[in-house]
Enzyme design. Structure first.
Site, PDB file in Angstrom:
ATOM      1  N   THR A   1       2.981  -0.593   9.021  1.00 24.19           N
ATOM      2  CA  THR A   1       4.107  -1.004  10.468  1.00 24.19           C
ATOM      3  C   THR A   1       2.591  -0.600  11.711  1.00 24.19           C
ATOM      4  O   THR A   1       3.483  -2.360  11.750  1.00 24.19           O
ATOM      5  CB  THR A   1       4.782   0.163  10.334  1.00 24.19           C
ATOM      6  OG1 THR A   1       5.850   0.010   9.369  1.00 24.19           O
ATOM      7  CG2 THR A   1       6.317  -0.855  11.609  1.00 24.19           C
TER       8      THR A   1
ATOM      9  N   ASP B   1      -1.930  22.909 -12.953  1.00 29.54           N
ATOM     10  CA  ASP B   1      -3.493  23.215 -13.250  1.00 29.54           C
ATOM     11  C   ASP B   1      -2.834  21.671 -15.050  1.00 29.54           C
ATOM     12  O   ASP B   1      -3.812  21.400 -15.320  1.00 29.54           O
ATOM     13  CB  ASP B   1      -4.478  24.422 -13.627  1.00 29.54           C
ATOM     14  CG  ASP B   1      -3.942  25.069 -12.563  1.00 29.54           C
ATOM     15  OD1 ASP B   1      -4.380  24.474 -10.978  1.00 29.54           O
ATOM     16  OD2 ASP B   1      -4.816  26.583 -12.789  1.00 29.54           O
TER      17      ASP B   1
ATOM     18  N   HIS C   1      -8.380  33.722 -11.234  1.00 30.09           N
ATOM     19  CA  HIS C   1      -8.172  32.846 -11.206  1.00 30.09           C
ATOM     20  C   HIS C   1      -8.993  31.431 -10.503  1.00 30.09           C
ATOM     21  O   HIS C   1      -9.474  30.277 -10.625  1.00 30.09           O
ATOM     22  CB  HIS C   1      -6.515  32.696 -11.447  1.00 30.09           C
ATOM     23  CG  HIS C   1      -6.069  31.075 -11.344  1.00 30.09           C
ATOM     24  ND1 HIS C   1      -5.373  31.350 -12.857  1.00 30.09           N
ATOM     25  CD2 HIS C   1      -6.268  30.229 -11.419  1.00 30.09           C
ATOM     26  CE1 HIS C   1      -4.772  29.665 -12.303  1.00 30.09           C
ATOM     27  NE2 HIS C   1      -5.359  28.899 -11.501  1.00 30.09           N
ATOM     28  N   GLU C   2      -8.434  31.342  -9.027  1.00 26.03           N
ATOM     29  CA  GLU C   2      -9.419  30.537  -8.095  1.00 26.03           C
ATOM     30  C   GLU C   2     -11.106  30.718  -8.773  1.00 26.03           C
ATOM     31  O   GLU C   2     -10.958  29.624  -8.568  1.00 26.03           O
ATOM     32  CB  GLU C   2      -9.167  30.729  -7.045  1.00 26.03           C
ATOM     33  CG  GLU C   2      -7.334  30.575  -6.310  1.00 26.03           C
ATOM     34  CD  GLU C   2      -7.148  29.448  -6.801  1.00 26.03           C
ATOM     35  OE1 GLU C   2      -7.668  28.634  -7.001  1.00 26.03           O
ATOM     36  OE2 GLU C   2      -5.894  29.394  -7.183  1.00 26.03           O
TER      37      GLU C   2
ATOM     38  N   GLY D   1       0.989  -0.798   0.223  1.00 25.88           N
ATOM     39  CA  GLY D   1      -0.422  -0.050   0.009  1.00 25.88           C
ATOM     40  C   GLY D   1       1.486   1.078   0.273  1.00 25.88           C
ATOM     41  O   GLY D   1       2.040   1.049   0.342  1.00 25.88           O
ATOM     42  N   PRO D   2       0.274   2.059   0.165  1.00 28.87           N
ATOM     43  CA  PRO D   2       1.013   3.887  -0.256  1.00 28.87           C
ATOM     44  C   PRO D   2       1.993   3.911   1.386  1.00 28.87           C
ATOM     45  O   PRO D   2       1.616   3.550   1.981  1.00 28.87           O
ATOM     46  CB  PRO D   2       0.143   4.448  -1.118  1.00 28.87           C
ATOM     47  CG  PRO D   2      -1.115   3.767  -0.765  1.00 28.87           C
ATOM     48  CD  PRO D   2      -1.213   2.450  -0.399  1.00 28.87           C
TER      49      PRO D   2
HETATM   50  P1  ADP Z   1       3.636   3.039   6.328  1.00 30.13           P
HETATM   51  O1  ADP Z   1       3.974   1.682   7.166  1.00 30.13           O
HETATM   52  O2  ADP Z   1       1.774   2.045   6.217  1.00 30.13           O
HETATM   53  O3  ADP Z   1       4.503   4.339   5.789  1.00 30.13           O
HETATM   54  P2  ADP Z   1       2.497   4.038   9.162  1.00 30.13           P
HETATM   55  O4  ADP Z   1       2.394   2.224   9.347  1.00 30.13           O
HETATM   56  O5  ADP Z   1       4.409   3.897  10.185  1.00 30.13           O
HETATM   57  O6  ADP Z   1       3.015   3.851   7.939  1.00 30.13           O
HETATM   58  O7  ADP Z   1       2.322   4.435  10.003  1.00 30.13           O
HETATM   59  C1  ADP Z   1       2.638   5.748  10.095  1.00 30.13           C
HETATM   60  C2  ADP Z   1       1.582   6.331  11.726  1.00 30.13           C
HETATM   61  O8  ADP Z   1       0.817   6.801  10.702  1.00 30.13           O
HETATM   62  C3  ADP Z   1       1.440   5.094  12.648  1.00 30.13           C
HETATM   63  O9  ADP Z   1       2.162   5.944  13.920  1.00 30.13           O
HETATM   64  C4  ADP Z   1      -0.253   6.548  13.017  1.00 30.13           C
HETATM   65  O10 ADP Z   1      -0.035   7.199  13.641  1.00 30.13           O
HETATM   66  C5  ADP Z   1      -0.853   6.972  11.787  1.00 30.13           C
HETATM   67  N1  ADP Z   1      -1.812   5.984  10.893  1.00 30.13           N
HETATM   68  C6  ADP Z   1      -1.550   5.591   9.432  1.00 30.13           C
HETATM   69  N2  ADP Z   1      -2.583   4.542   9.661  1.00 30.13           N
HETATM   70  C7  ADP Z   1      -3.011   4.493  10.731  1.00 30.13           C
HETATM   71  C8  ADP Z   1      -4.338   4.113  11.235  1.00 30.13           C
HETATM   72  N3  ADP Z   1      -5.452   3.474  10.111  1.00 30.13           N
HETATM   73  N4  ADP Z   1      -5.126   4.388  11.857  1.00 30.13           N
HETATM   74  C9  ADP Z   1      -4.488   5.312  12.655  1.00 30.13           C
HETATM   75  N5  ADP Z   1      -3.156   5.405  12.637  1.00 30.13           N
HETATM   76  C10 ADP Z   1      -2.632   5.684  11.309  1.00 30.13           C
END
Ligand code: ADP
Length: 605
Positions: A214, A505, A428-429, A207-208
């Site tokens: 993590t 744009d 513009h806006e 995912g993004p």
């Molecule tokens: P990734 O590993 O996908 O890049 P992380 O798990 O490190 O992202 O997320 C980074 C931070 O974003 C987390 O510490 C949390 O604070 C926040 N976050 C991201 N997704 C969520 C979620 N679904 N619910 C709550 N907090 C989130």
């Protein structure tokens, strides 16, 4: 979670300590030891001893303002203060004393020999022994020869009461459901063994960035109450070929000892990239990957070691890594939808003092396209803003402003636009907003502002998605392009000239038009043929052309024609609504910010 990693001191630390000890001995301890044997006498005694020729060696220490001397037999060392005595040197010479600069060193020849020769050798032998002991302990493989470099240094988290749980991860229900099976297995492996089902060895979270991959991995460990080893893919890649492989071995050895447990490898694309056999490839990376593949094959099913890995470039992974038996399950962790965004905002808002009237729904709608990490950042920015204003709670306005900060940067306090520039930006806006509002299918605007931002935007129109869009029709896409060209169209209509303000744009409109033709099959000439492939789905969606040169030329022609058509359409809409355009632009020029409601009110008057 609690980290229980013992910090290791680098070798250089021990060498520096040894050198310091030696220096201290030479500069402090030795003179001190020698001083203890020195007897202080008055100048008169010194003079009479000189006269009697009773002096063996003498040393005049002008800086310390003292004279050191010994008796004829070199048995005692004496010290006396210096007096103005110009003939002293001659008298000493006559008395037969020898001049020297090393009386202190002679204070105790045995001690000084011990300190300056034996002690350093002893210290370095001890360090050598320590190093060799450490090396034998670390020799996990043939390559682990250099000072413990082959150690995995994975961070180990153990279960603790405040560990991350699934409830801390908002939204992402599909991913959670998928992963709760793993938790169940770790709790109750016999249930699965009885039927003969085996758990996947590896699970790939894709995912993004910032969508909580993590966090999810940690939550699995938190829910299952098992140790969690975490390491980033890039940590495996070392300067020396073979180090990474040895780290992989070490990591898996540790994990097997602690099973059941979870091993999490973040950014696995750093080591898991396709092995393309190109000349000048990265040997170290390939060896590391090979070792990882071997290790994953090596442990039997149901050992209780579960590997989770995260990546935002799944397409670049080596097919050997993603085949069944290794990372055989893929869990998508997508950008949150409206509900997900609201839930994430609520989770993070628990940590801050909130005003009662905060409407999370509207904030979530404004922050369309934001990732979990960005939403967490928005809440934190809002809290910081409240502190800056000396308030004790966060208001709706704080949250709205912080969305703009995250999207467009801070307000520029001292950037002064000229009157004419401000007028151009206002037109513009309003041009964007008016075109959007007049095309029924476009989302209405939430807010327009012409306060310059640190990102360089001189103003912007915030459009609001009223709900979740999973599909977009050709008409909607065309309207979107028209909206994007609306800003420039307004400038042309009113000032009969173009400005540089439309560069963003133009970029977006072109990208959209190109995607319509090359990827969405919305051009009658090309029908449903793919002309472009997306290479980086989760990181900006770069695309590369996959067609002949003639087709490329034709694509360019069609993209230009499509954008031109929409630009003309936008111009026509504005021309038909010239009065409203002037009225709204004047309003925005005066007020600098206009909300969606005010905008619609003026428009519908
Ligand atoms: P990734 O590993 O996908 O890049 P992380 O798990 O490190 O992202 O997320 C980074 C931070 O974003 C987390 O510490 C949390 O604070 C926040 N976050 C991201 N997704 C969520 C979620 N679904 N619910 C709550 N907090 C989130």
């Amino acid at each position: 979670m609690q980290e229980v990693k013992k910090p290791k001191k680098p070798l250089i630390f021990y060498y520096v300590v040894a050198m310091l000890v030696l220096l201290l001995f030479n500069f402090l301890a030795m003179p001190w030891l020698a001083q203890r044997r020195i007897q202080e006498v008055d100048y008169g005694t010194f003079m009479s001893m000189t006269k009697e020729g009773n002096i063996g060696q003498v040393e005049v220490q002008e800086q310390e303002n003292q004279i050191l001397f010994t008796d004829k037999e070199y048995q005692h060392i004496y010290k006396t203060g210096m007096m103005p005595d110009p003939e002293l040197t001659q008298r000493l010479y006559d008395s037969g004393a020898s001049f020297t600069g090393e009386i202190i060193k002679q204070a105790d020849p045995i001690l000084s020999f011990l300190l300056s020769w034996i002690l350093p050798i002893v210290i370095f032998i001890l360090i050598g022994q320590y190093i060799s002991r450490r090396l034998t302990r670390n020799a996990g493989g043939p390559n682990a020869m250099m000072f413990g470099m082959g150690k995995s240094n994975a961070k180990v988290y153990v279960k603790s009461s405040e560990g991350i749980r699934f409830s801390d991860v908002a939204g992402e229900d599909e991913a959670k459901e998928n992963l709760s099976e793993i938790v169940d297995y770790l709790h109750n492996p016999d249930k699965y063994k009885k039927i003969g089902a085996s758990m996947p060895k590896g699970i790939l979270l894709v995912g993004p960035p910032g969508t909580g991959k993590t966090m999810l991995a940690k939550a699995v460990a938190g829910e299952a109450g098992v140790p969690f080893f975490s390491m980033s893919g890039s940590e495996f890649v070392e300067m020396f070929v073979g180090m990474g492989a040895s780290k992989v071995r070490d990591l898996f050895k540790q994990a097997k000892e602690k099973a059941p447990c979870i091993v999490f490898i973040d950014e696995i694309d750093a080591i898991g990239q396709k092995r393309d056999g190109r000349a000048g490839g990265n040997d170290e990376r390939e060896q590391t990957l090979n070792q990882l593949l071997t290790e994953m094959d090596g442990f039997e099913e149901n050992t209780g070691v579960m590997i989770l890995a995260a990546t935002n470039r799944p397409e670049s992974l080596d097919p050997a890594l993603t085949r069944p038996g290794r990372f055989d399950r893929r869990v998508p962790v997508e950008l949150p939808d409206l509900q997900g965004r609201e839930a994430i905002l609520r989770v993070h808002a628990k940590k801050v003092n909130l005003c009662d009237n905060v409407d999370f729904g509207s904030i979530a709608r404004m922050a369309s396209g934001a990732s979990g990490a960005e939403l967490a950042n928005i809440v934190n920015e809002a809290a910081l803003r409240a502190v800056r204003d000396n308030r004790e709670y966060v208001t709706q306005a704080d949250l709205e402003e912080s969305i703009e900060v995250v999207i467009a940067g801070y307000q520029k306090k001292n950037s002064i636009l000229t009157d004419q520039e401000k007028k151009v930006v206002a037109y513009h806006e309003i041009g964007h907003a008016l075109v959007a509002a007049k095309q029924t299918n476009s989302a209405p605007v939430q807010k327009i502002t012409i306060v310059p931002r640190t990102s360089g935007a001189l103003g912007y129109t915030m459009q609001v998605d009223e709900g979740n869009h999973y599909l977009m029709s050709q008409e909607e896409l065309e309207n979107k392009i028209a909206t994007l060209t609306g800003g420039r169209a307004a400038e042309e209509l009113v000032f009969h000239s173009a400005s540089t303000g439309a560069s963003n744009d133009i970029e977006q409109a072109t990208k959209l038009a190109r995607a319509m033709i090359t990827r969405y099959g919305m051009s009658p000439d090309f029908d449903m043929v793919t002309l472009e492939t997306v290479t980086n789905q989760y990181l900006g969606g770069d695309a590369s052309l996959a067609c002949s040169a003639q087709a490329q030329a034709e694509i360019d022609k069609q993209v230009i024609a499509l954008v031109k058509r929409q630009h003309q359409k936008a111009g026509k809409i504005l021309e038909e609504n010239r009065n409203k355009l002037d009225e709204l632009a004047e309003y925005l020029y005066q007020k600098e910010t206009i909300t969606g409601e005010e905008f619609m009110k003026i428009l519908n008057q």
